[in-house]
Design a protein around this motif. Sequence first.
Motif, PDB file in Angstrom:
ATOM      1  N   LEU A  42      -7.524  -2.930   4.297  1.00  0.00           N
ATOM      2  CA  LEU A  42      -6.167  -2.442   4.553  1.00  0.00           C
ATOM      3  C   LEU A  42      -5.145  -3.354   3.880  1.00  0.00           C
ATOM      4  N   SER A  60      -7.494  10.253   1.041  1.00  0.00           N
ATOM      5  CA  SER A  60      -7.212   9.896   2.429  1.00  0.00           C
ATOM      6  C   SER A  60      -7.878  10.869   3.391  1.00  0.00           C
ATOM      7  N   THR A 130       2.188   5.991  15.148  1.00  0.00           N
ATOM      8  CA  THR A 130       1.436   6.603  14.037  1.00  0.00           C
ATOM      9  C   THR A 130       1.130   8.077  14.262  1.00  0.00           C
ATOM     10  N   VAL A 162       0.412   0.603  12.323  1.00  0.00           N
ATOM     11  CA  VAL A 162      -0.982   0.466  11.900  1.00  0.00           C
ATOM     12  C   VAL A 162      -1.403  -1.001  11.919  1.00  0.00           C
ATOM     13  N   THR A 283      -5.544   3.886   2.971  1.00  0.00           N
ATOM     14  CA  THR A 283      -4.348   3.784   3.815  1.00  0.00           C
ATOM     15  C   THR A 283      -3.429   2.676   3.324  1.00  0.00           C
ATOM     16  N   ASP A 286      -1.759   3.615  -0.124  1.00  0.00           N
ATOM     17  CA  ASP A 286      -0.679   4.594   0.053  1.00  0.00           C
ATOM     18  C   ASP A 286       0.552   3.958   0.691  1.00  0.00           C
ATOM     19  N   ASP A 342      -4.075   6.557  16.859  1.00  0.00           N
ATOM     20  CA  ASP A 342      -4.287   5.891  15.579  1.00  0.00           C
ATOM     21  C   ASP A 342      -5.766   5.744  15.236  1.00  0.00           C
ATOM     22  N   LYS A 344      -6.904   4.338  12.524  1.00  0.00           N
ATOM     23  CA  LYS A 344      -7.155   3.004  11.976  1.00  0.00           C
ATOM     24  C   LYS A 344      -7.459   2.012  13.091  1.00  0.00           C
TER      25      LYS A 344
END
Length: 386
Positions: A42, A60, A130, A162, A283, A286, A342, A344
């Motif tokens: 990440l 994604s 999120t 995140v 993620t 982006d 979330d 993530k």
Amino acid sequence: MTLIDTLLGSGIFVLFLAVLIGMGFGRIDFGRGIKFGVAGPLFAGLVLGHLGLTVPNSYSGLTLALFVAAVGLIAAHEIEGTVKTYGLNFIGISVLMPTIGVALTYVWVTVVFADASTGLMMGSFSGALTSSPGLGSAIEALPEAAAQQYQIGHSVGYVVGVLVIVMFQQLYPVVTGMDIDAEKRRFSEKVSEVVDEEGPGVEEVTFSVIGFALVLVVGSVLGSIPIPLGPIGLITLGTTGGVLIAALVLGYLGRVGPITVRMETGILSEIRAFTLAMFLAVTGIDAGAGLIETISEYGLQIVVASGLNSIIAILGGLVVTRFIWEMDWIHAAGGIVGGHTDTKGLAAAIDATDSDEIAAGYGNTYPFALLAMVIYAKLLVAVVPL
């Protein structure tokens, strides 16, 4: 075009460069066993994205779907026990955490950061937790100018949210000296109290390509079905909700006609680990594009508001699950990441505990938290003067 230009323009190269760098970074021990672990890709992605590198938008959704399908199929073995043990509790978490987020956002907008852009600060609500459906719900009800500001606030808040939930799931067990093995035993004992056996008696296969594909197809359909909420409008569960529910249900049943959907945990765990690293790298890539510039332009107020929204909502979930209901960490972590809506965070929790069963709690909490986010986003627009 030089070789370097060709490589940097290749989505595959950029993706796996982030995975390679991130996994290496994630293994570094910063003392007391503190490692970034799965958060490594990440952060690597954030840096590469900031440097202008990109990957196709389709990466994604694809990596997310593959990851969630693998996690759901593994967790399906424990879904019955989780529902029977803490089903109503998870619904409570799904309401509590968004409630904390929307209440704090109202305070930021009307009192603490009243001099800031109203739309921008409102975006910290859905961003910090999120929730893309929350974003959609809000901008539908906002004038165009305010909607644009809300989207910017959501974008910044999303990155902050995140990072907060991922780092919390990675670091909390380490900082508190948690005995993960003991928590897993508590989880198993709690589930075994209400379930004698793990679902229908279906023999596992090593891996089934057609079974895995079936989960993805059914999940995509479920995630795309509009759910009417009267005057609030329509919502969908999206890729995360649809594929996770399909994986949990089909994995629990084990077979659909001639197709076996119950697969060995070993190979599913390898798929989960591989797709997890890719998903978090995408993620980061982006989110990294334009992040610093956006924060510089719109100030740190949105970062502070988003961070506090996320942190305090997580702490609220933590207090309720661990200290009031005295849940084991496997159940508690699933409920907290579900209340935070979330994926993530789910990935980080699974990585930190090496327990895919966390997805069962997430799957119980997420749909109701999504609904709460959509309703509260509309409510926030209705009560905050623009």
